[in-house]
Design an enzyme around this catalytic site. Structure first.
Site, PDB file in Angstrom:
ATOM      1  N   ALA A  47       1.662   5.692  -0.715  1.00 24.09           N
ATOM      2  CA  ALA A  47       0.138   5.270  -0.557  1.00 24.09           C
ATOM      3  C   ALA A  47       0.151   4.054  -2.187  1.00 24.09           C
ATOM      4  CB  ALA A  47      -0.708   5.647  -0.282  1.00 24.09           C
ATOM      5  N   THR A  49      -0.465   0.585  -2.322  1.00 27.95           N
ATOM      6  CA  THR A  49      -1.707  -1.154  -2.236  1.00 27.95           C
ATOM      7  C   THR A  49      -2.908  -0.427  -2.126  1.00 27.95           C
ATOM      8  OG1 THR A  49       0.184  -2.316  -0.809  1.00 27.95           O
ATOM      9  CG2 THR A  49      -1.716  -2.999  -1.088  1.00 27.95           C
ATOM     10  N   GLY A  54      -1.107  -5.430  -4.137  1.00 26.29           N
ATOM     11  CA  GLY A  54      -0.952  -5.000  -3.691  1.00 26.29           C
ATOM     12  C   GLY A  54       1.067  -5.377  -4.370  1.00 26.29           C
ATOM     13  N   ALA A 103       3.804   0.081 -16.313  1.00 26.30           N
ATOM     14  CA  ALA A 103       4.601   0.902 -15.563  1.00 26.30           C
ATOM     15  C   ALA A 103       5.020   2.197 -16.564  1.00 26.30           C
ATOM     16  CB  ALA A 103       6.120   0.691 -16.261  1.00 26.30           C
ATOM     17  N   HIS A 104       4.718   2.910 -17.684  1.00 25.09           N
ATOM     18  CA  HIS A 104       5.484   3.995 -18.655  1.00 25.09           C
ATOM     19  C   HIS A 104       4.220   5.099 -18.072  1.00 25.09           C
ATOM     20  CE1 HIS A 104       7.784   1.044 -20.474  1.00 25.09           C
ATOM     21  NE2 HIS A 104       8.816   2.150 -20.891  1.00 25.09           N
ATOM     22  N   GLU A 167      13.646   0.318   0.584  1.00 26.09           N
ATOM     23  CA  GLU A 167      12.691   0.108   1.812  1.00 26.09           C
ATOM     24  C   GLU A 167      13.043  -2.046   1.804  1.00 26.09           C
ATOM     25  OE1 GLU A 167       8.797   0.453   0.309  1.00 26.09           O
ATOM     26  OE2 GLU A 167       9.167   1.825  -0.690  1.00 26.09           O
ATOM     27  N   ARG A 168      12.939  -2.780   1.198  1.00 26.89           N
ATOM     28  CA  ARG A 168      13.570  -3.985   1.494  1.00 26.89           C
ATOM     29  C   ARG A 168      14.578  -4.475   2.394  1.00 26.89           C
ATOM     30  NH1 ARG A 168      11.557  -4.975  -5.140  1.00 26.89           N
ATOM     31  NH2 ARG A 168       8.921  -5.196  -4.241  1.00 26.89           N
TER      32      ARG A 168
END
Length: 360
Positions: A47, A49, A54, A103-104, A167-168
């Site tokens: 989970a 998004t 997004g 991000a931290h 994933e990509r």
């Protein structure tokens, strides 16, 4: 995808969710969940998004605060594949709102179906991927034990950036497989369908269109095979994975449009497989990071390298670890201008000005 049967989120479960647990989980987490997931008794989801977050994972608002040894989780998630069937969700959560950058302050938690306060919303109606459930998830004062934390606290963004290349790459691989299916389905159709006293395949315009599609698909397959080999050797970087994702999924949609057109009116009918393949292809450039974001990541990688390493010095060199250099020689087999592994996926998404802070 080659069989034109997307089915439930098998790839998400096995190739995306399980690696998070096997790579960052404790011995107890691995022993508890991996055997059950491998047996299909525990369905996994991730989970990320949210209504306001997004492709920008740093916009996450779902949060968890400490309460003694436990954590209290609140928030909601949207467009979660396997969300309705899931037994175990990896939830991307903010755990430090005072961090110097978003991000931290991100962590990952394992949330199990049945926990008090964890609710599944409605199954969302999609235009494609009908067999895969997609749902909203809600977390209201969900009490999580310390053992629910996946990896270290506030290191979740790093883990996400490390796993996103796989994933990509998975999206790119699915895209090429789907393109190959659609091409073969269309070739069979045009060699049988008759118009103007001959088959559609006898028309030069159709032959040229098929030739172009076949060439594009073969080029895409060669690139994806190269990326798969890099990934197997743990040398696939974020930029190259982004190239694979955006280029292959764009190609898939091009092939879907062209092949449906060659089917004429019948291509618009659900009874023909090309119609299903057409609607299924549309999500590919959107999820796992939109293709617009993929181009941003690729461009960022190009621009920062040209700023820090003169082009004349870059030939025959590769980036390693946290941004240092090592000689690769003119015969380097990396196939890209960067051989970044693990940390490379992370550095490619962190603003250049912030990288020194991450190294300390």
């Amino acid at each position: 995808m080659y069989s034109n049967c997307t089915g439930p989120g098998f790839a998400l479960h096995s190739e995306i969710v399980m690696p998070y647990i096997s790579n960052y989980g404790t011995k107890g987490q691995i022993e508890r969940f991996i055997p059950e997931m491998a047996a299909g008794r525990c369905i996994g989801a991730i989970a990320m998004t949210e209504p306001g977050a997004g492709s920008d994972l740093q916009g996450v608002r779902t949060n968890a605060v400490r309460d003694g040894d436990d954590w209290i989780l609140n928030g909601n998630k949207l467009f979660i594949s396997n969300g309705w069937l899931t037994d175990l969700v990896v939830v991307v959560t903010v755990t430090n709102r005072e961090a110097r950058t978003a991000a931290h302050g991100i962590s990952l938690f394992l949330v199990e179906d049945g926990m008090k306060g964890f609710k599944k919303g409605r199954k969302l109606e999609k235009i494609g991927f009908k067999a895969q459930d997609t749902a909203e998830l809600f977390f209201e004062d969900v009490r999580l034990p310390a053992s629910a934390l996946l990896g270290e606290v506030n290191k979740g963004f790093y883990y996400l950036m490390n796993e996103l290349p796989q994933e990509r790459l998975l999206v790119g691989d699915m895209a090429i497989a789907s393109a190959e299916f659609m091409f073969e389905e269309t070739r069979n159709y045009v060699t049988q369908r008759k118009a103007f006293g001959k088959t559609i395949a006898d028309l030069q315009t159709v032959q040229h269109r098929l030739a172009e599609l076949k060439t594009d698909i073969c080029v895409g397959r060669a690139f994806l095979d190269s990326c798969l080999q890099l990934h197997a050797d743990k040398r696939l970087d974020s930029s190259t994975a982004s190239m694979a994702k955006y280029w292959a999924s764009d190609l898939q949609n091009k092939v879907a449009t062209e092949c449906l057109q060659m089917h004429g009116g019948w291509g618009y009918m659900w009874e023909y497989p090309i119609a299903k393949a057409f609607v299924d292809s549309r999500i590919q450039p959107i999820y796992r990071g939109t293709n617009e974001i993929m181009k941003e990541l690729i461009a960022h990688d190009i621009v920062t390298k040209t700023k820090t390493v003169p082009l004349s010095r870059w030939r025959g060199r590769r980036t390693v670890g946290g941004g240092g250099e090592a000689d690769a020689g003119p015969s380097s087999s990396s196939g890209t201008t960067s051989g970044m592994g693990g940390m490379g996926a992370f550095w490619a998404t962190v603003p250049w000005a912030e990288r020194s802070a991450w190294r300390t």
